[in-house]
Design an enzyme around this catalytic site. Sequence first.
Site, PDB file in Angstrom:
ATOM      1  N   ARG A  59       0.102  14.070  13.332  1.00 57.46           N
ATOM      2  CA  ARG A  59       0.570  14.015  11.947  1.00 57.46           C
ATOM      3  C   ARG A  59       0.633  15.391  11.276  1.00 57.46           C
ATOM      4  O   ARG A  59      -0.090  15.692  10.320  1.00 57.46           O
ATOM      5  CB  ARG A  59      -0.272  13.016  11.150  1.00 57.46           C
ATOM      6  CG  ARG A  59      -0.446  11.747  11.948  1.00 57.46           C
ATOM      7  CD  ARG A  59      -0.834  10.582  11.161  1.00 57.46           C
ATOM      8  NE  ARG A  59       0.188  10.048  10.303  1.00 57.46           N
ATOM      9  CZ  ARG A  59      -0.043   9.057   9.454  1.00 57.46           C
ATOM     10  NH1 ARG A  59      -1.231   8.548   9.370  1.00 57.46           N
ATOM     11  NH2 ARG A  59       0.913   8.602   8.695  1.00 57.46           N
ATOM     12  N   ARG A  83      -4.863  10.989   4.436  1.00 54.17           N
ATOM     13  CA  ARG A  83      -3.747  11.817   4.909  1.00 54.17           C
ATOM     14  C   ARG A  83      -2.629  11.879   3.843  1.00 54.17           C
ATOM     15  O   ARG A  83      -2.000  12.907   3.630  1.00 54.17           O
ATOM     16  CB  ARG A  83      -3.221  11.220   6.220  1.00 54.17           C
ATOM     17  CG  ARG A  83      -1.770  11.413   6.414  1.00 54.17           C
ATOM     18  CD  ARG A  83      -1.350  12.083   7.664  1.00 54.17           C
ATOM     19  NE  ARG A  83       0.066  12.408   7.552  1.00 54.17           N
ATOM     20  CZ  ARG A  83       0.591  13.553   7.886  1.00 54.17           C
ATOM     21  NH1 ARG A  83      -0.162  14.499   8.381  1.00 54.17           N
ATOM     22  NH2 ARG A  83       1.878  13.774   7.750  1.00 54.17           N
ATOM     23  N   LYS A 102       0.844  -1.211   0.000  1.00 57.28           N
ATOM     24  CA  LYS A 102       0.000   0.000   0.000  1.00 57.28           C
ATOM     25  C   LYS A 102       0.877   1.259   0.000  1.00 57.28           C
ATOM     26  O   LYS A 102       0.645   2.183  -0.779  1.00 57.28           O
ATOM     27  CB  LYS A 102      -0.879  -0.013   1.258  1.00 57.28           C
ATOM     28  CG  LYS A 102      -1.500   1.339   1.581  1.00 57.28           C
ATOM     29  CD  LYS A 102      -2.280   1.331   2.874  1.00 57.28           C
ATOM     30  CE  LYS A 102      -1.494   1.556   4.129  1.00 57.28           C
ATOM     31  NZ  LYS A 102      -1.220   2.922   4.531  1.00 57.28           N
ATOM     32  N   ASN A 103       1.898   1.253   0.868  1.00 58.40           N
ATOM     33  CA  ASN A 103       2.669   2.485   1.012  1.00 58.40           C
ATOM     34  C   ASN A 103       3.677   2.726  -0.108  1.00 58.40           C
ATOM     35  O   ASN A 103       4.334   3.762  -0.145  1.00 58.40           O
ATOM     36  CB  ASN A 103       3.339   2.540   2.391  1.00 58.40           C
ATOM     37  CG  ASN A 103       2.301   2.800   3.481  1.00 58.40           C
ATOM     38  OD1 ASN A 103       1.164   3.198   3.186  1.00 58.40           O
ATOM     39  ND2 ASN A 103       2.667   2.575   4.729  1.00 58.40           N
ATOM     40  N   ARG A 160      -8.736  -0.365   4.473  1.00 60.31           N
ATOM     41  CA  ARG A 160      -7.843   0.683   3.964  1.00 60.31           C
ATOM     42  C   ARG A 160      -6.483   0.107   3.585  1.00 60.31           C
ATOM     43  O   ARG A 160      -5.804   0.630   2.702  1.00 60.31           O
ATOM     44  CB  ARG A 160      -7.619   1.754   5.041  1.00 60.31           C
ATOM     45  CG  ARG A 160      -8.765   2.714   5.199  1.00 60.31           C
ATOM     46  CD  ARG A 160      -8.416   3.748   6.245  1.00 60.31           C
ATOM     47  NE  ARG A 160      -7.152   4.395   5.926  1.00 60.31           N
ATOM     48  CZ  ARG A 160      -6.373   5.017   6.804  1.00 60.31           C
ATOM     49  NH1 ARG A 160      -6.728   5.095   8.075  1.00 60.31           N
ATOM     50  NH2 ARG A 160      -5.251   5.585   6.422  1.00 60.31           N
ATOM     51  N   ASP A 208       4.541   0.307  12.120  1.00 64.44           N
ATOM     52  CA  ASP A 208       3.351  -0.355  11.569  1.00 64.44           C
ATOM     53  C   ASP A 208       3.250  -1.821  12.003  1.00 64.44           C
ATOM     54  O   ASP A 208       2.226  -2.461  11.765  1.00 64.44           O
ATOM     55  CB  ASP A 208       3.353  -0.269  10.032  1.00 64.44           C
ATOM     56  CG  ASP A 208       3.194   1.163   9.546  1.00 64.44           C
ATOM     57  OD1 ASP A 208       2.747   2.005  10.342  1.00 64.44           O
ATOM     58  OD2 ASP A 208       3.519   1.438   8.380  1.00 64.44           O
ATOM     59  N   CYS A 264      -5.057  12.010  12.507  1.00 62.23           N
ATOM     60  CA  CYS A 264      -5.856  10.785  12.557  1.00 62.23           C
ATOM     61  C   CYS A 264      -5.661  10.172  13.927  1.00 62.23           C
ATOM     62  O   CYS A 264      -4.906  10.698  14.736  1.00 62.23           O
ATOM     63  CB  CYS A 264      -5.460   9.843  11.439  1.00 62.23           C
ATOM     64  SG  CYS A 264      -3.778   9.296  11.559  1.00 62.23           S
TER      65      CYS A 264
HETATM   66  N1  EPU Z   1       6.088  14.576  11.248  1.00 61.60           N
HETATM   67  C1  EPU Z   1       6.213  15.890  11.609  1.00 61.60           C
HETATM   68  N2  EPU Z   1       6.077  16.835  10.640  1.00 61.60           N
HETATM   69  C2  EPU Z   1       5.846  16.528   9.334  1.00 61.60           C
HETATM   70  C3  EPU Z   1       5.736  15.168   8.967  1.00 61.60           C
HETATM   71  C4  EPU Z   1       5.869  14.205   9.957  1.00 61.60           C
HETATM   72  O1  EPU Z   1       6.418  16.206  12.779  1.00 61.60           O
HETATM   73  O2  EPU Z   1       5.743  17.453   8.513  1.00 61.60           O
HETATM   74  C5  EPU Z   1       6.247  13.534  12.286  1.00 61.60           C
HETATM   75  C6  EPU Z   1       5.008  12.644  12.450  1.00 61.60           C
HETATM   76  O3  EPU Z   1       4.047  13.236  13.307  1.00 61.60           O
HETATM   77  C7  EPU Z   1       5.595  11.374  13.021  1.00 61.60           C
HETATM   78  C8  EPU Z   1       6.963  11.321  12.371  1.00 61.60           C
HETATM   79  O4  EPU Z   1       7.247  12.635  11.880  1.00 61.60           O
HETATM   80  O5  EPU Z   1       5.779  11.513  14.401  1.00 61.60           O
HETATM   81  C9  EPU Z   1       7.080  10.342  11.248  1.00 61.60           C
HETATM   82  O6  EPU Z   1       6.056  10.573  10.332  1.00 61.60           O
HETATM   83  P1  EPU Z   1       6.247  10.243   8.796  1.00 61.60           P
HETATM   84  O7  EPU Z   1       6.134  11.507   8.030  1.00 61.60           O
HETATM   85  O8  EPU Z   1       7.453   9.408   8.594  1.00 61.60           O
HETATM   86  O9  EPU Z   1       4.993   9.353   8.562  1.00 61.60           O
HETATM   87  P2  EPU Z   1       4.247   9.295   7.229  1.00 61.60           P
HETATM   88  O10 EPU Z   1       5.227   9.432   6.121  1.00 61.60           O
HETATM   89  O11 EPU Z   1       3.079  10.193   7.280  1.00 61.60           O
HETATM   90  C10 EPU Z   1       4.478   6.766   6.644  1.00 61.60           C
HETATM   91  C11 EPU Z   1       3.484   5.665   6.437  1.00 61.60           C
HETATM   92  C12 EPU Z   1       2.908   5.258   7.784  1.00 61.60           C
HETATM   93  C13 EPU Z   1       4.052   4.810   8.668  1.00 61.60           C
HETATM   94  C14 EPU Z   1       5.100   5.930   8.782  1.00 61.60           C
HETATM   95  C15 EPU Z   1       6.324   5.533   9.577  1.00 61.60           C
HETATM   96  C16 EPU Z   1       2.619   6.155   4.273  1.00 61.60           C
HETATM   97  C17 EPU Z   1       1.470   6.599   3.452  1.00 61.60           C
HETATM   98  N3  EPU Z   1       2.427   6.140   5.573  1.00 61.60           N
HETATM   99  O12 EPU Z   1       3.734   7.811   7.238  1.00 61.60           O
HETATM  100  O13 EPU Z   1       2.024   4.192   7.522  1.00 61.60           O
HETATM  101  O14 EPU Z   1       3.561   4.496   9.936  1.00 61.60           O
HETATM  102  O15 EPU Z   1       5.531   6.336   7.489  1.00 61.60           O
HETATM  103  O16 EPU Z   1       6.925   4.456   8.992  1.00 61.60           O
HETATM  104  O17 EPU Z   1       3.661   5.787   3.761  1.00 61.60           O
HETATM  105  C18 EPU Z   1       0.185   2.799   7.868  1.00 61.60           C
HETATM  106  O18 EPU Z   1       0.417   2.305   6.762  1.00 61.60           O
HETATM  107  O19 EPU Z   1      -0.644   2.290   8.674  1.00 61.60           O
HETATM  108  C19 EPU Z   1       0.884   4.027   8.251  1.00 61.60           C
HETATM  109  C20 EPU Z   1       0.460   4.839   9.213  1.00 61.60           C
END
Ligand code: EPU
Length: 422
Positions: free
Chosen positions: A123, A94, A22-23, A400, A307, A118
Amino acid sequence: MEHFEINGGKKIKGEISVNGAKNAALKILPALILSDEKCRITNFPFVEDTQRMAEILEDLGAVSEKNVEQKIITVDPGGISKTKLDDILVRKLRASILLAGPILAKFGEVTMKHPGGCVIGKRPIDMFLDGFEKLGAKITFDEGGFFMKAEGGKLKGAKIFFPKITVTGTETMMMTAVLAEGKTVLENCAMEPEIPVLAEYLNKCGAKIKGAGTSTIEIEGVEKISGGEFRVIPDRIEAGTFVMMGLLTGSNIKITDCVPSHLGAVIPILEKAGAELEIGEDYIITKESRMKARSIDTHEFPGFATDLQSPYTLLMTQAEGQSLIHETIYEGRLFFTDQLNTMGANIIMCDPHRVVVTGPTKLYGKKLVSPDIRAGITMILAGMIAEGKTTIENIYQIDRGYEKIEERLKGLGVDMKRITVA
Ligand code: EPU
């Protein structure tokens, strides 16, 4: 309304194959906006989140053709001309923030609502906005959203240091910089396996990206990129979840079509906790194992993936001894443990980031509500090992991320059904 019903306590056996990630699929779709040419994506997971992302692209003007049976989607982004993302679709997903960069890079402007937080945490998107500004975007905020315009109509390469490691932030800035003028250097990047495969595809289409998969990525901007073919890599989170399912049920199952090295620290940690696994190049076999408590801290790749924290927490309820689960990434990802406690688990929350699990404990079937994708799949696993019937509501949260999960698990002998109530 739909819910799952599971009758627990049964051993499982057989093979289960891992679907496309998915990701990874969620990132290739926005990347297609950079080009005017078609892309054929194979091994595409038709889960709710990827379908929402495809809908947003269609709303922008892309044309897609889907073959669910063969797991193929072909997207022609040539008709995209809109630069405003649909408010309702953006709020549903998101990951829609990923679209902002490619639209801004290609058309010089983008308007969107804030994608929101969420249940797993706040986030924020501050690192995305900082990155866009560094690349030369001027950002104006209005009620609940923002408008970004590239100064002079075109983004310019820049040096961007991520103060915190972010997966989608790294991917978004990498894609956005492909069409920016000059060189961009991204530092303190995420290194998840989905990132180098995205870079490899973009490079085949004419981009000049170096270092993806390491903490520093360099992108030399190009004028345009072509279309191509992209194969979605196997879902490492699904693979890890299935491994824990085999261990939880004490069953011999073969998890096929996966890449064990994409699980990073997860396999060595499971082995230290007593898991007996046979690991091949593209499969993992679980064996009946005596699990011992072992603490974890979630970490960016190659550390223990957040995850996979929820199924591991459940696994620790069946292990001998006490373990500390430290969820370092999200502040809302441990609250589901309350529901495991109603089933008989012994989990004490120290603070939103830490729980102590004491095992082994017998679990009993209960009525549960899935708060998010990963806690949801964990509830299915809990239902499988519990005595009696477990009902899980709010299963959109499971759909999802996991395609037709009940059909796939039934193939292993899981007594589970999806019930639709009008
Ligand atoms: N963060 C910030 N500011 C930002 C962006 C992120 O403070 O502008 C913080 C977040 O709040 C969090 C940390 O940085 O504490 C890491 O967040 P990250 O941006 O890495 O998460 P993401 O890219 O939004 C992806 C996956 C998530 C997975 C995380 C960590 C996707 C679509 N989502 O999220 O997947 O948990 O990386 O590996 O790739 C899931 O699939 O269930 C899922 C939540």
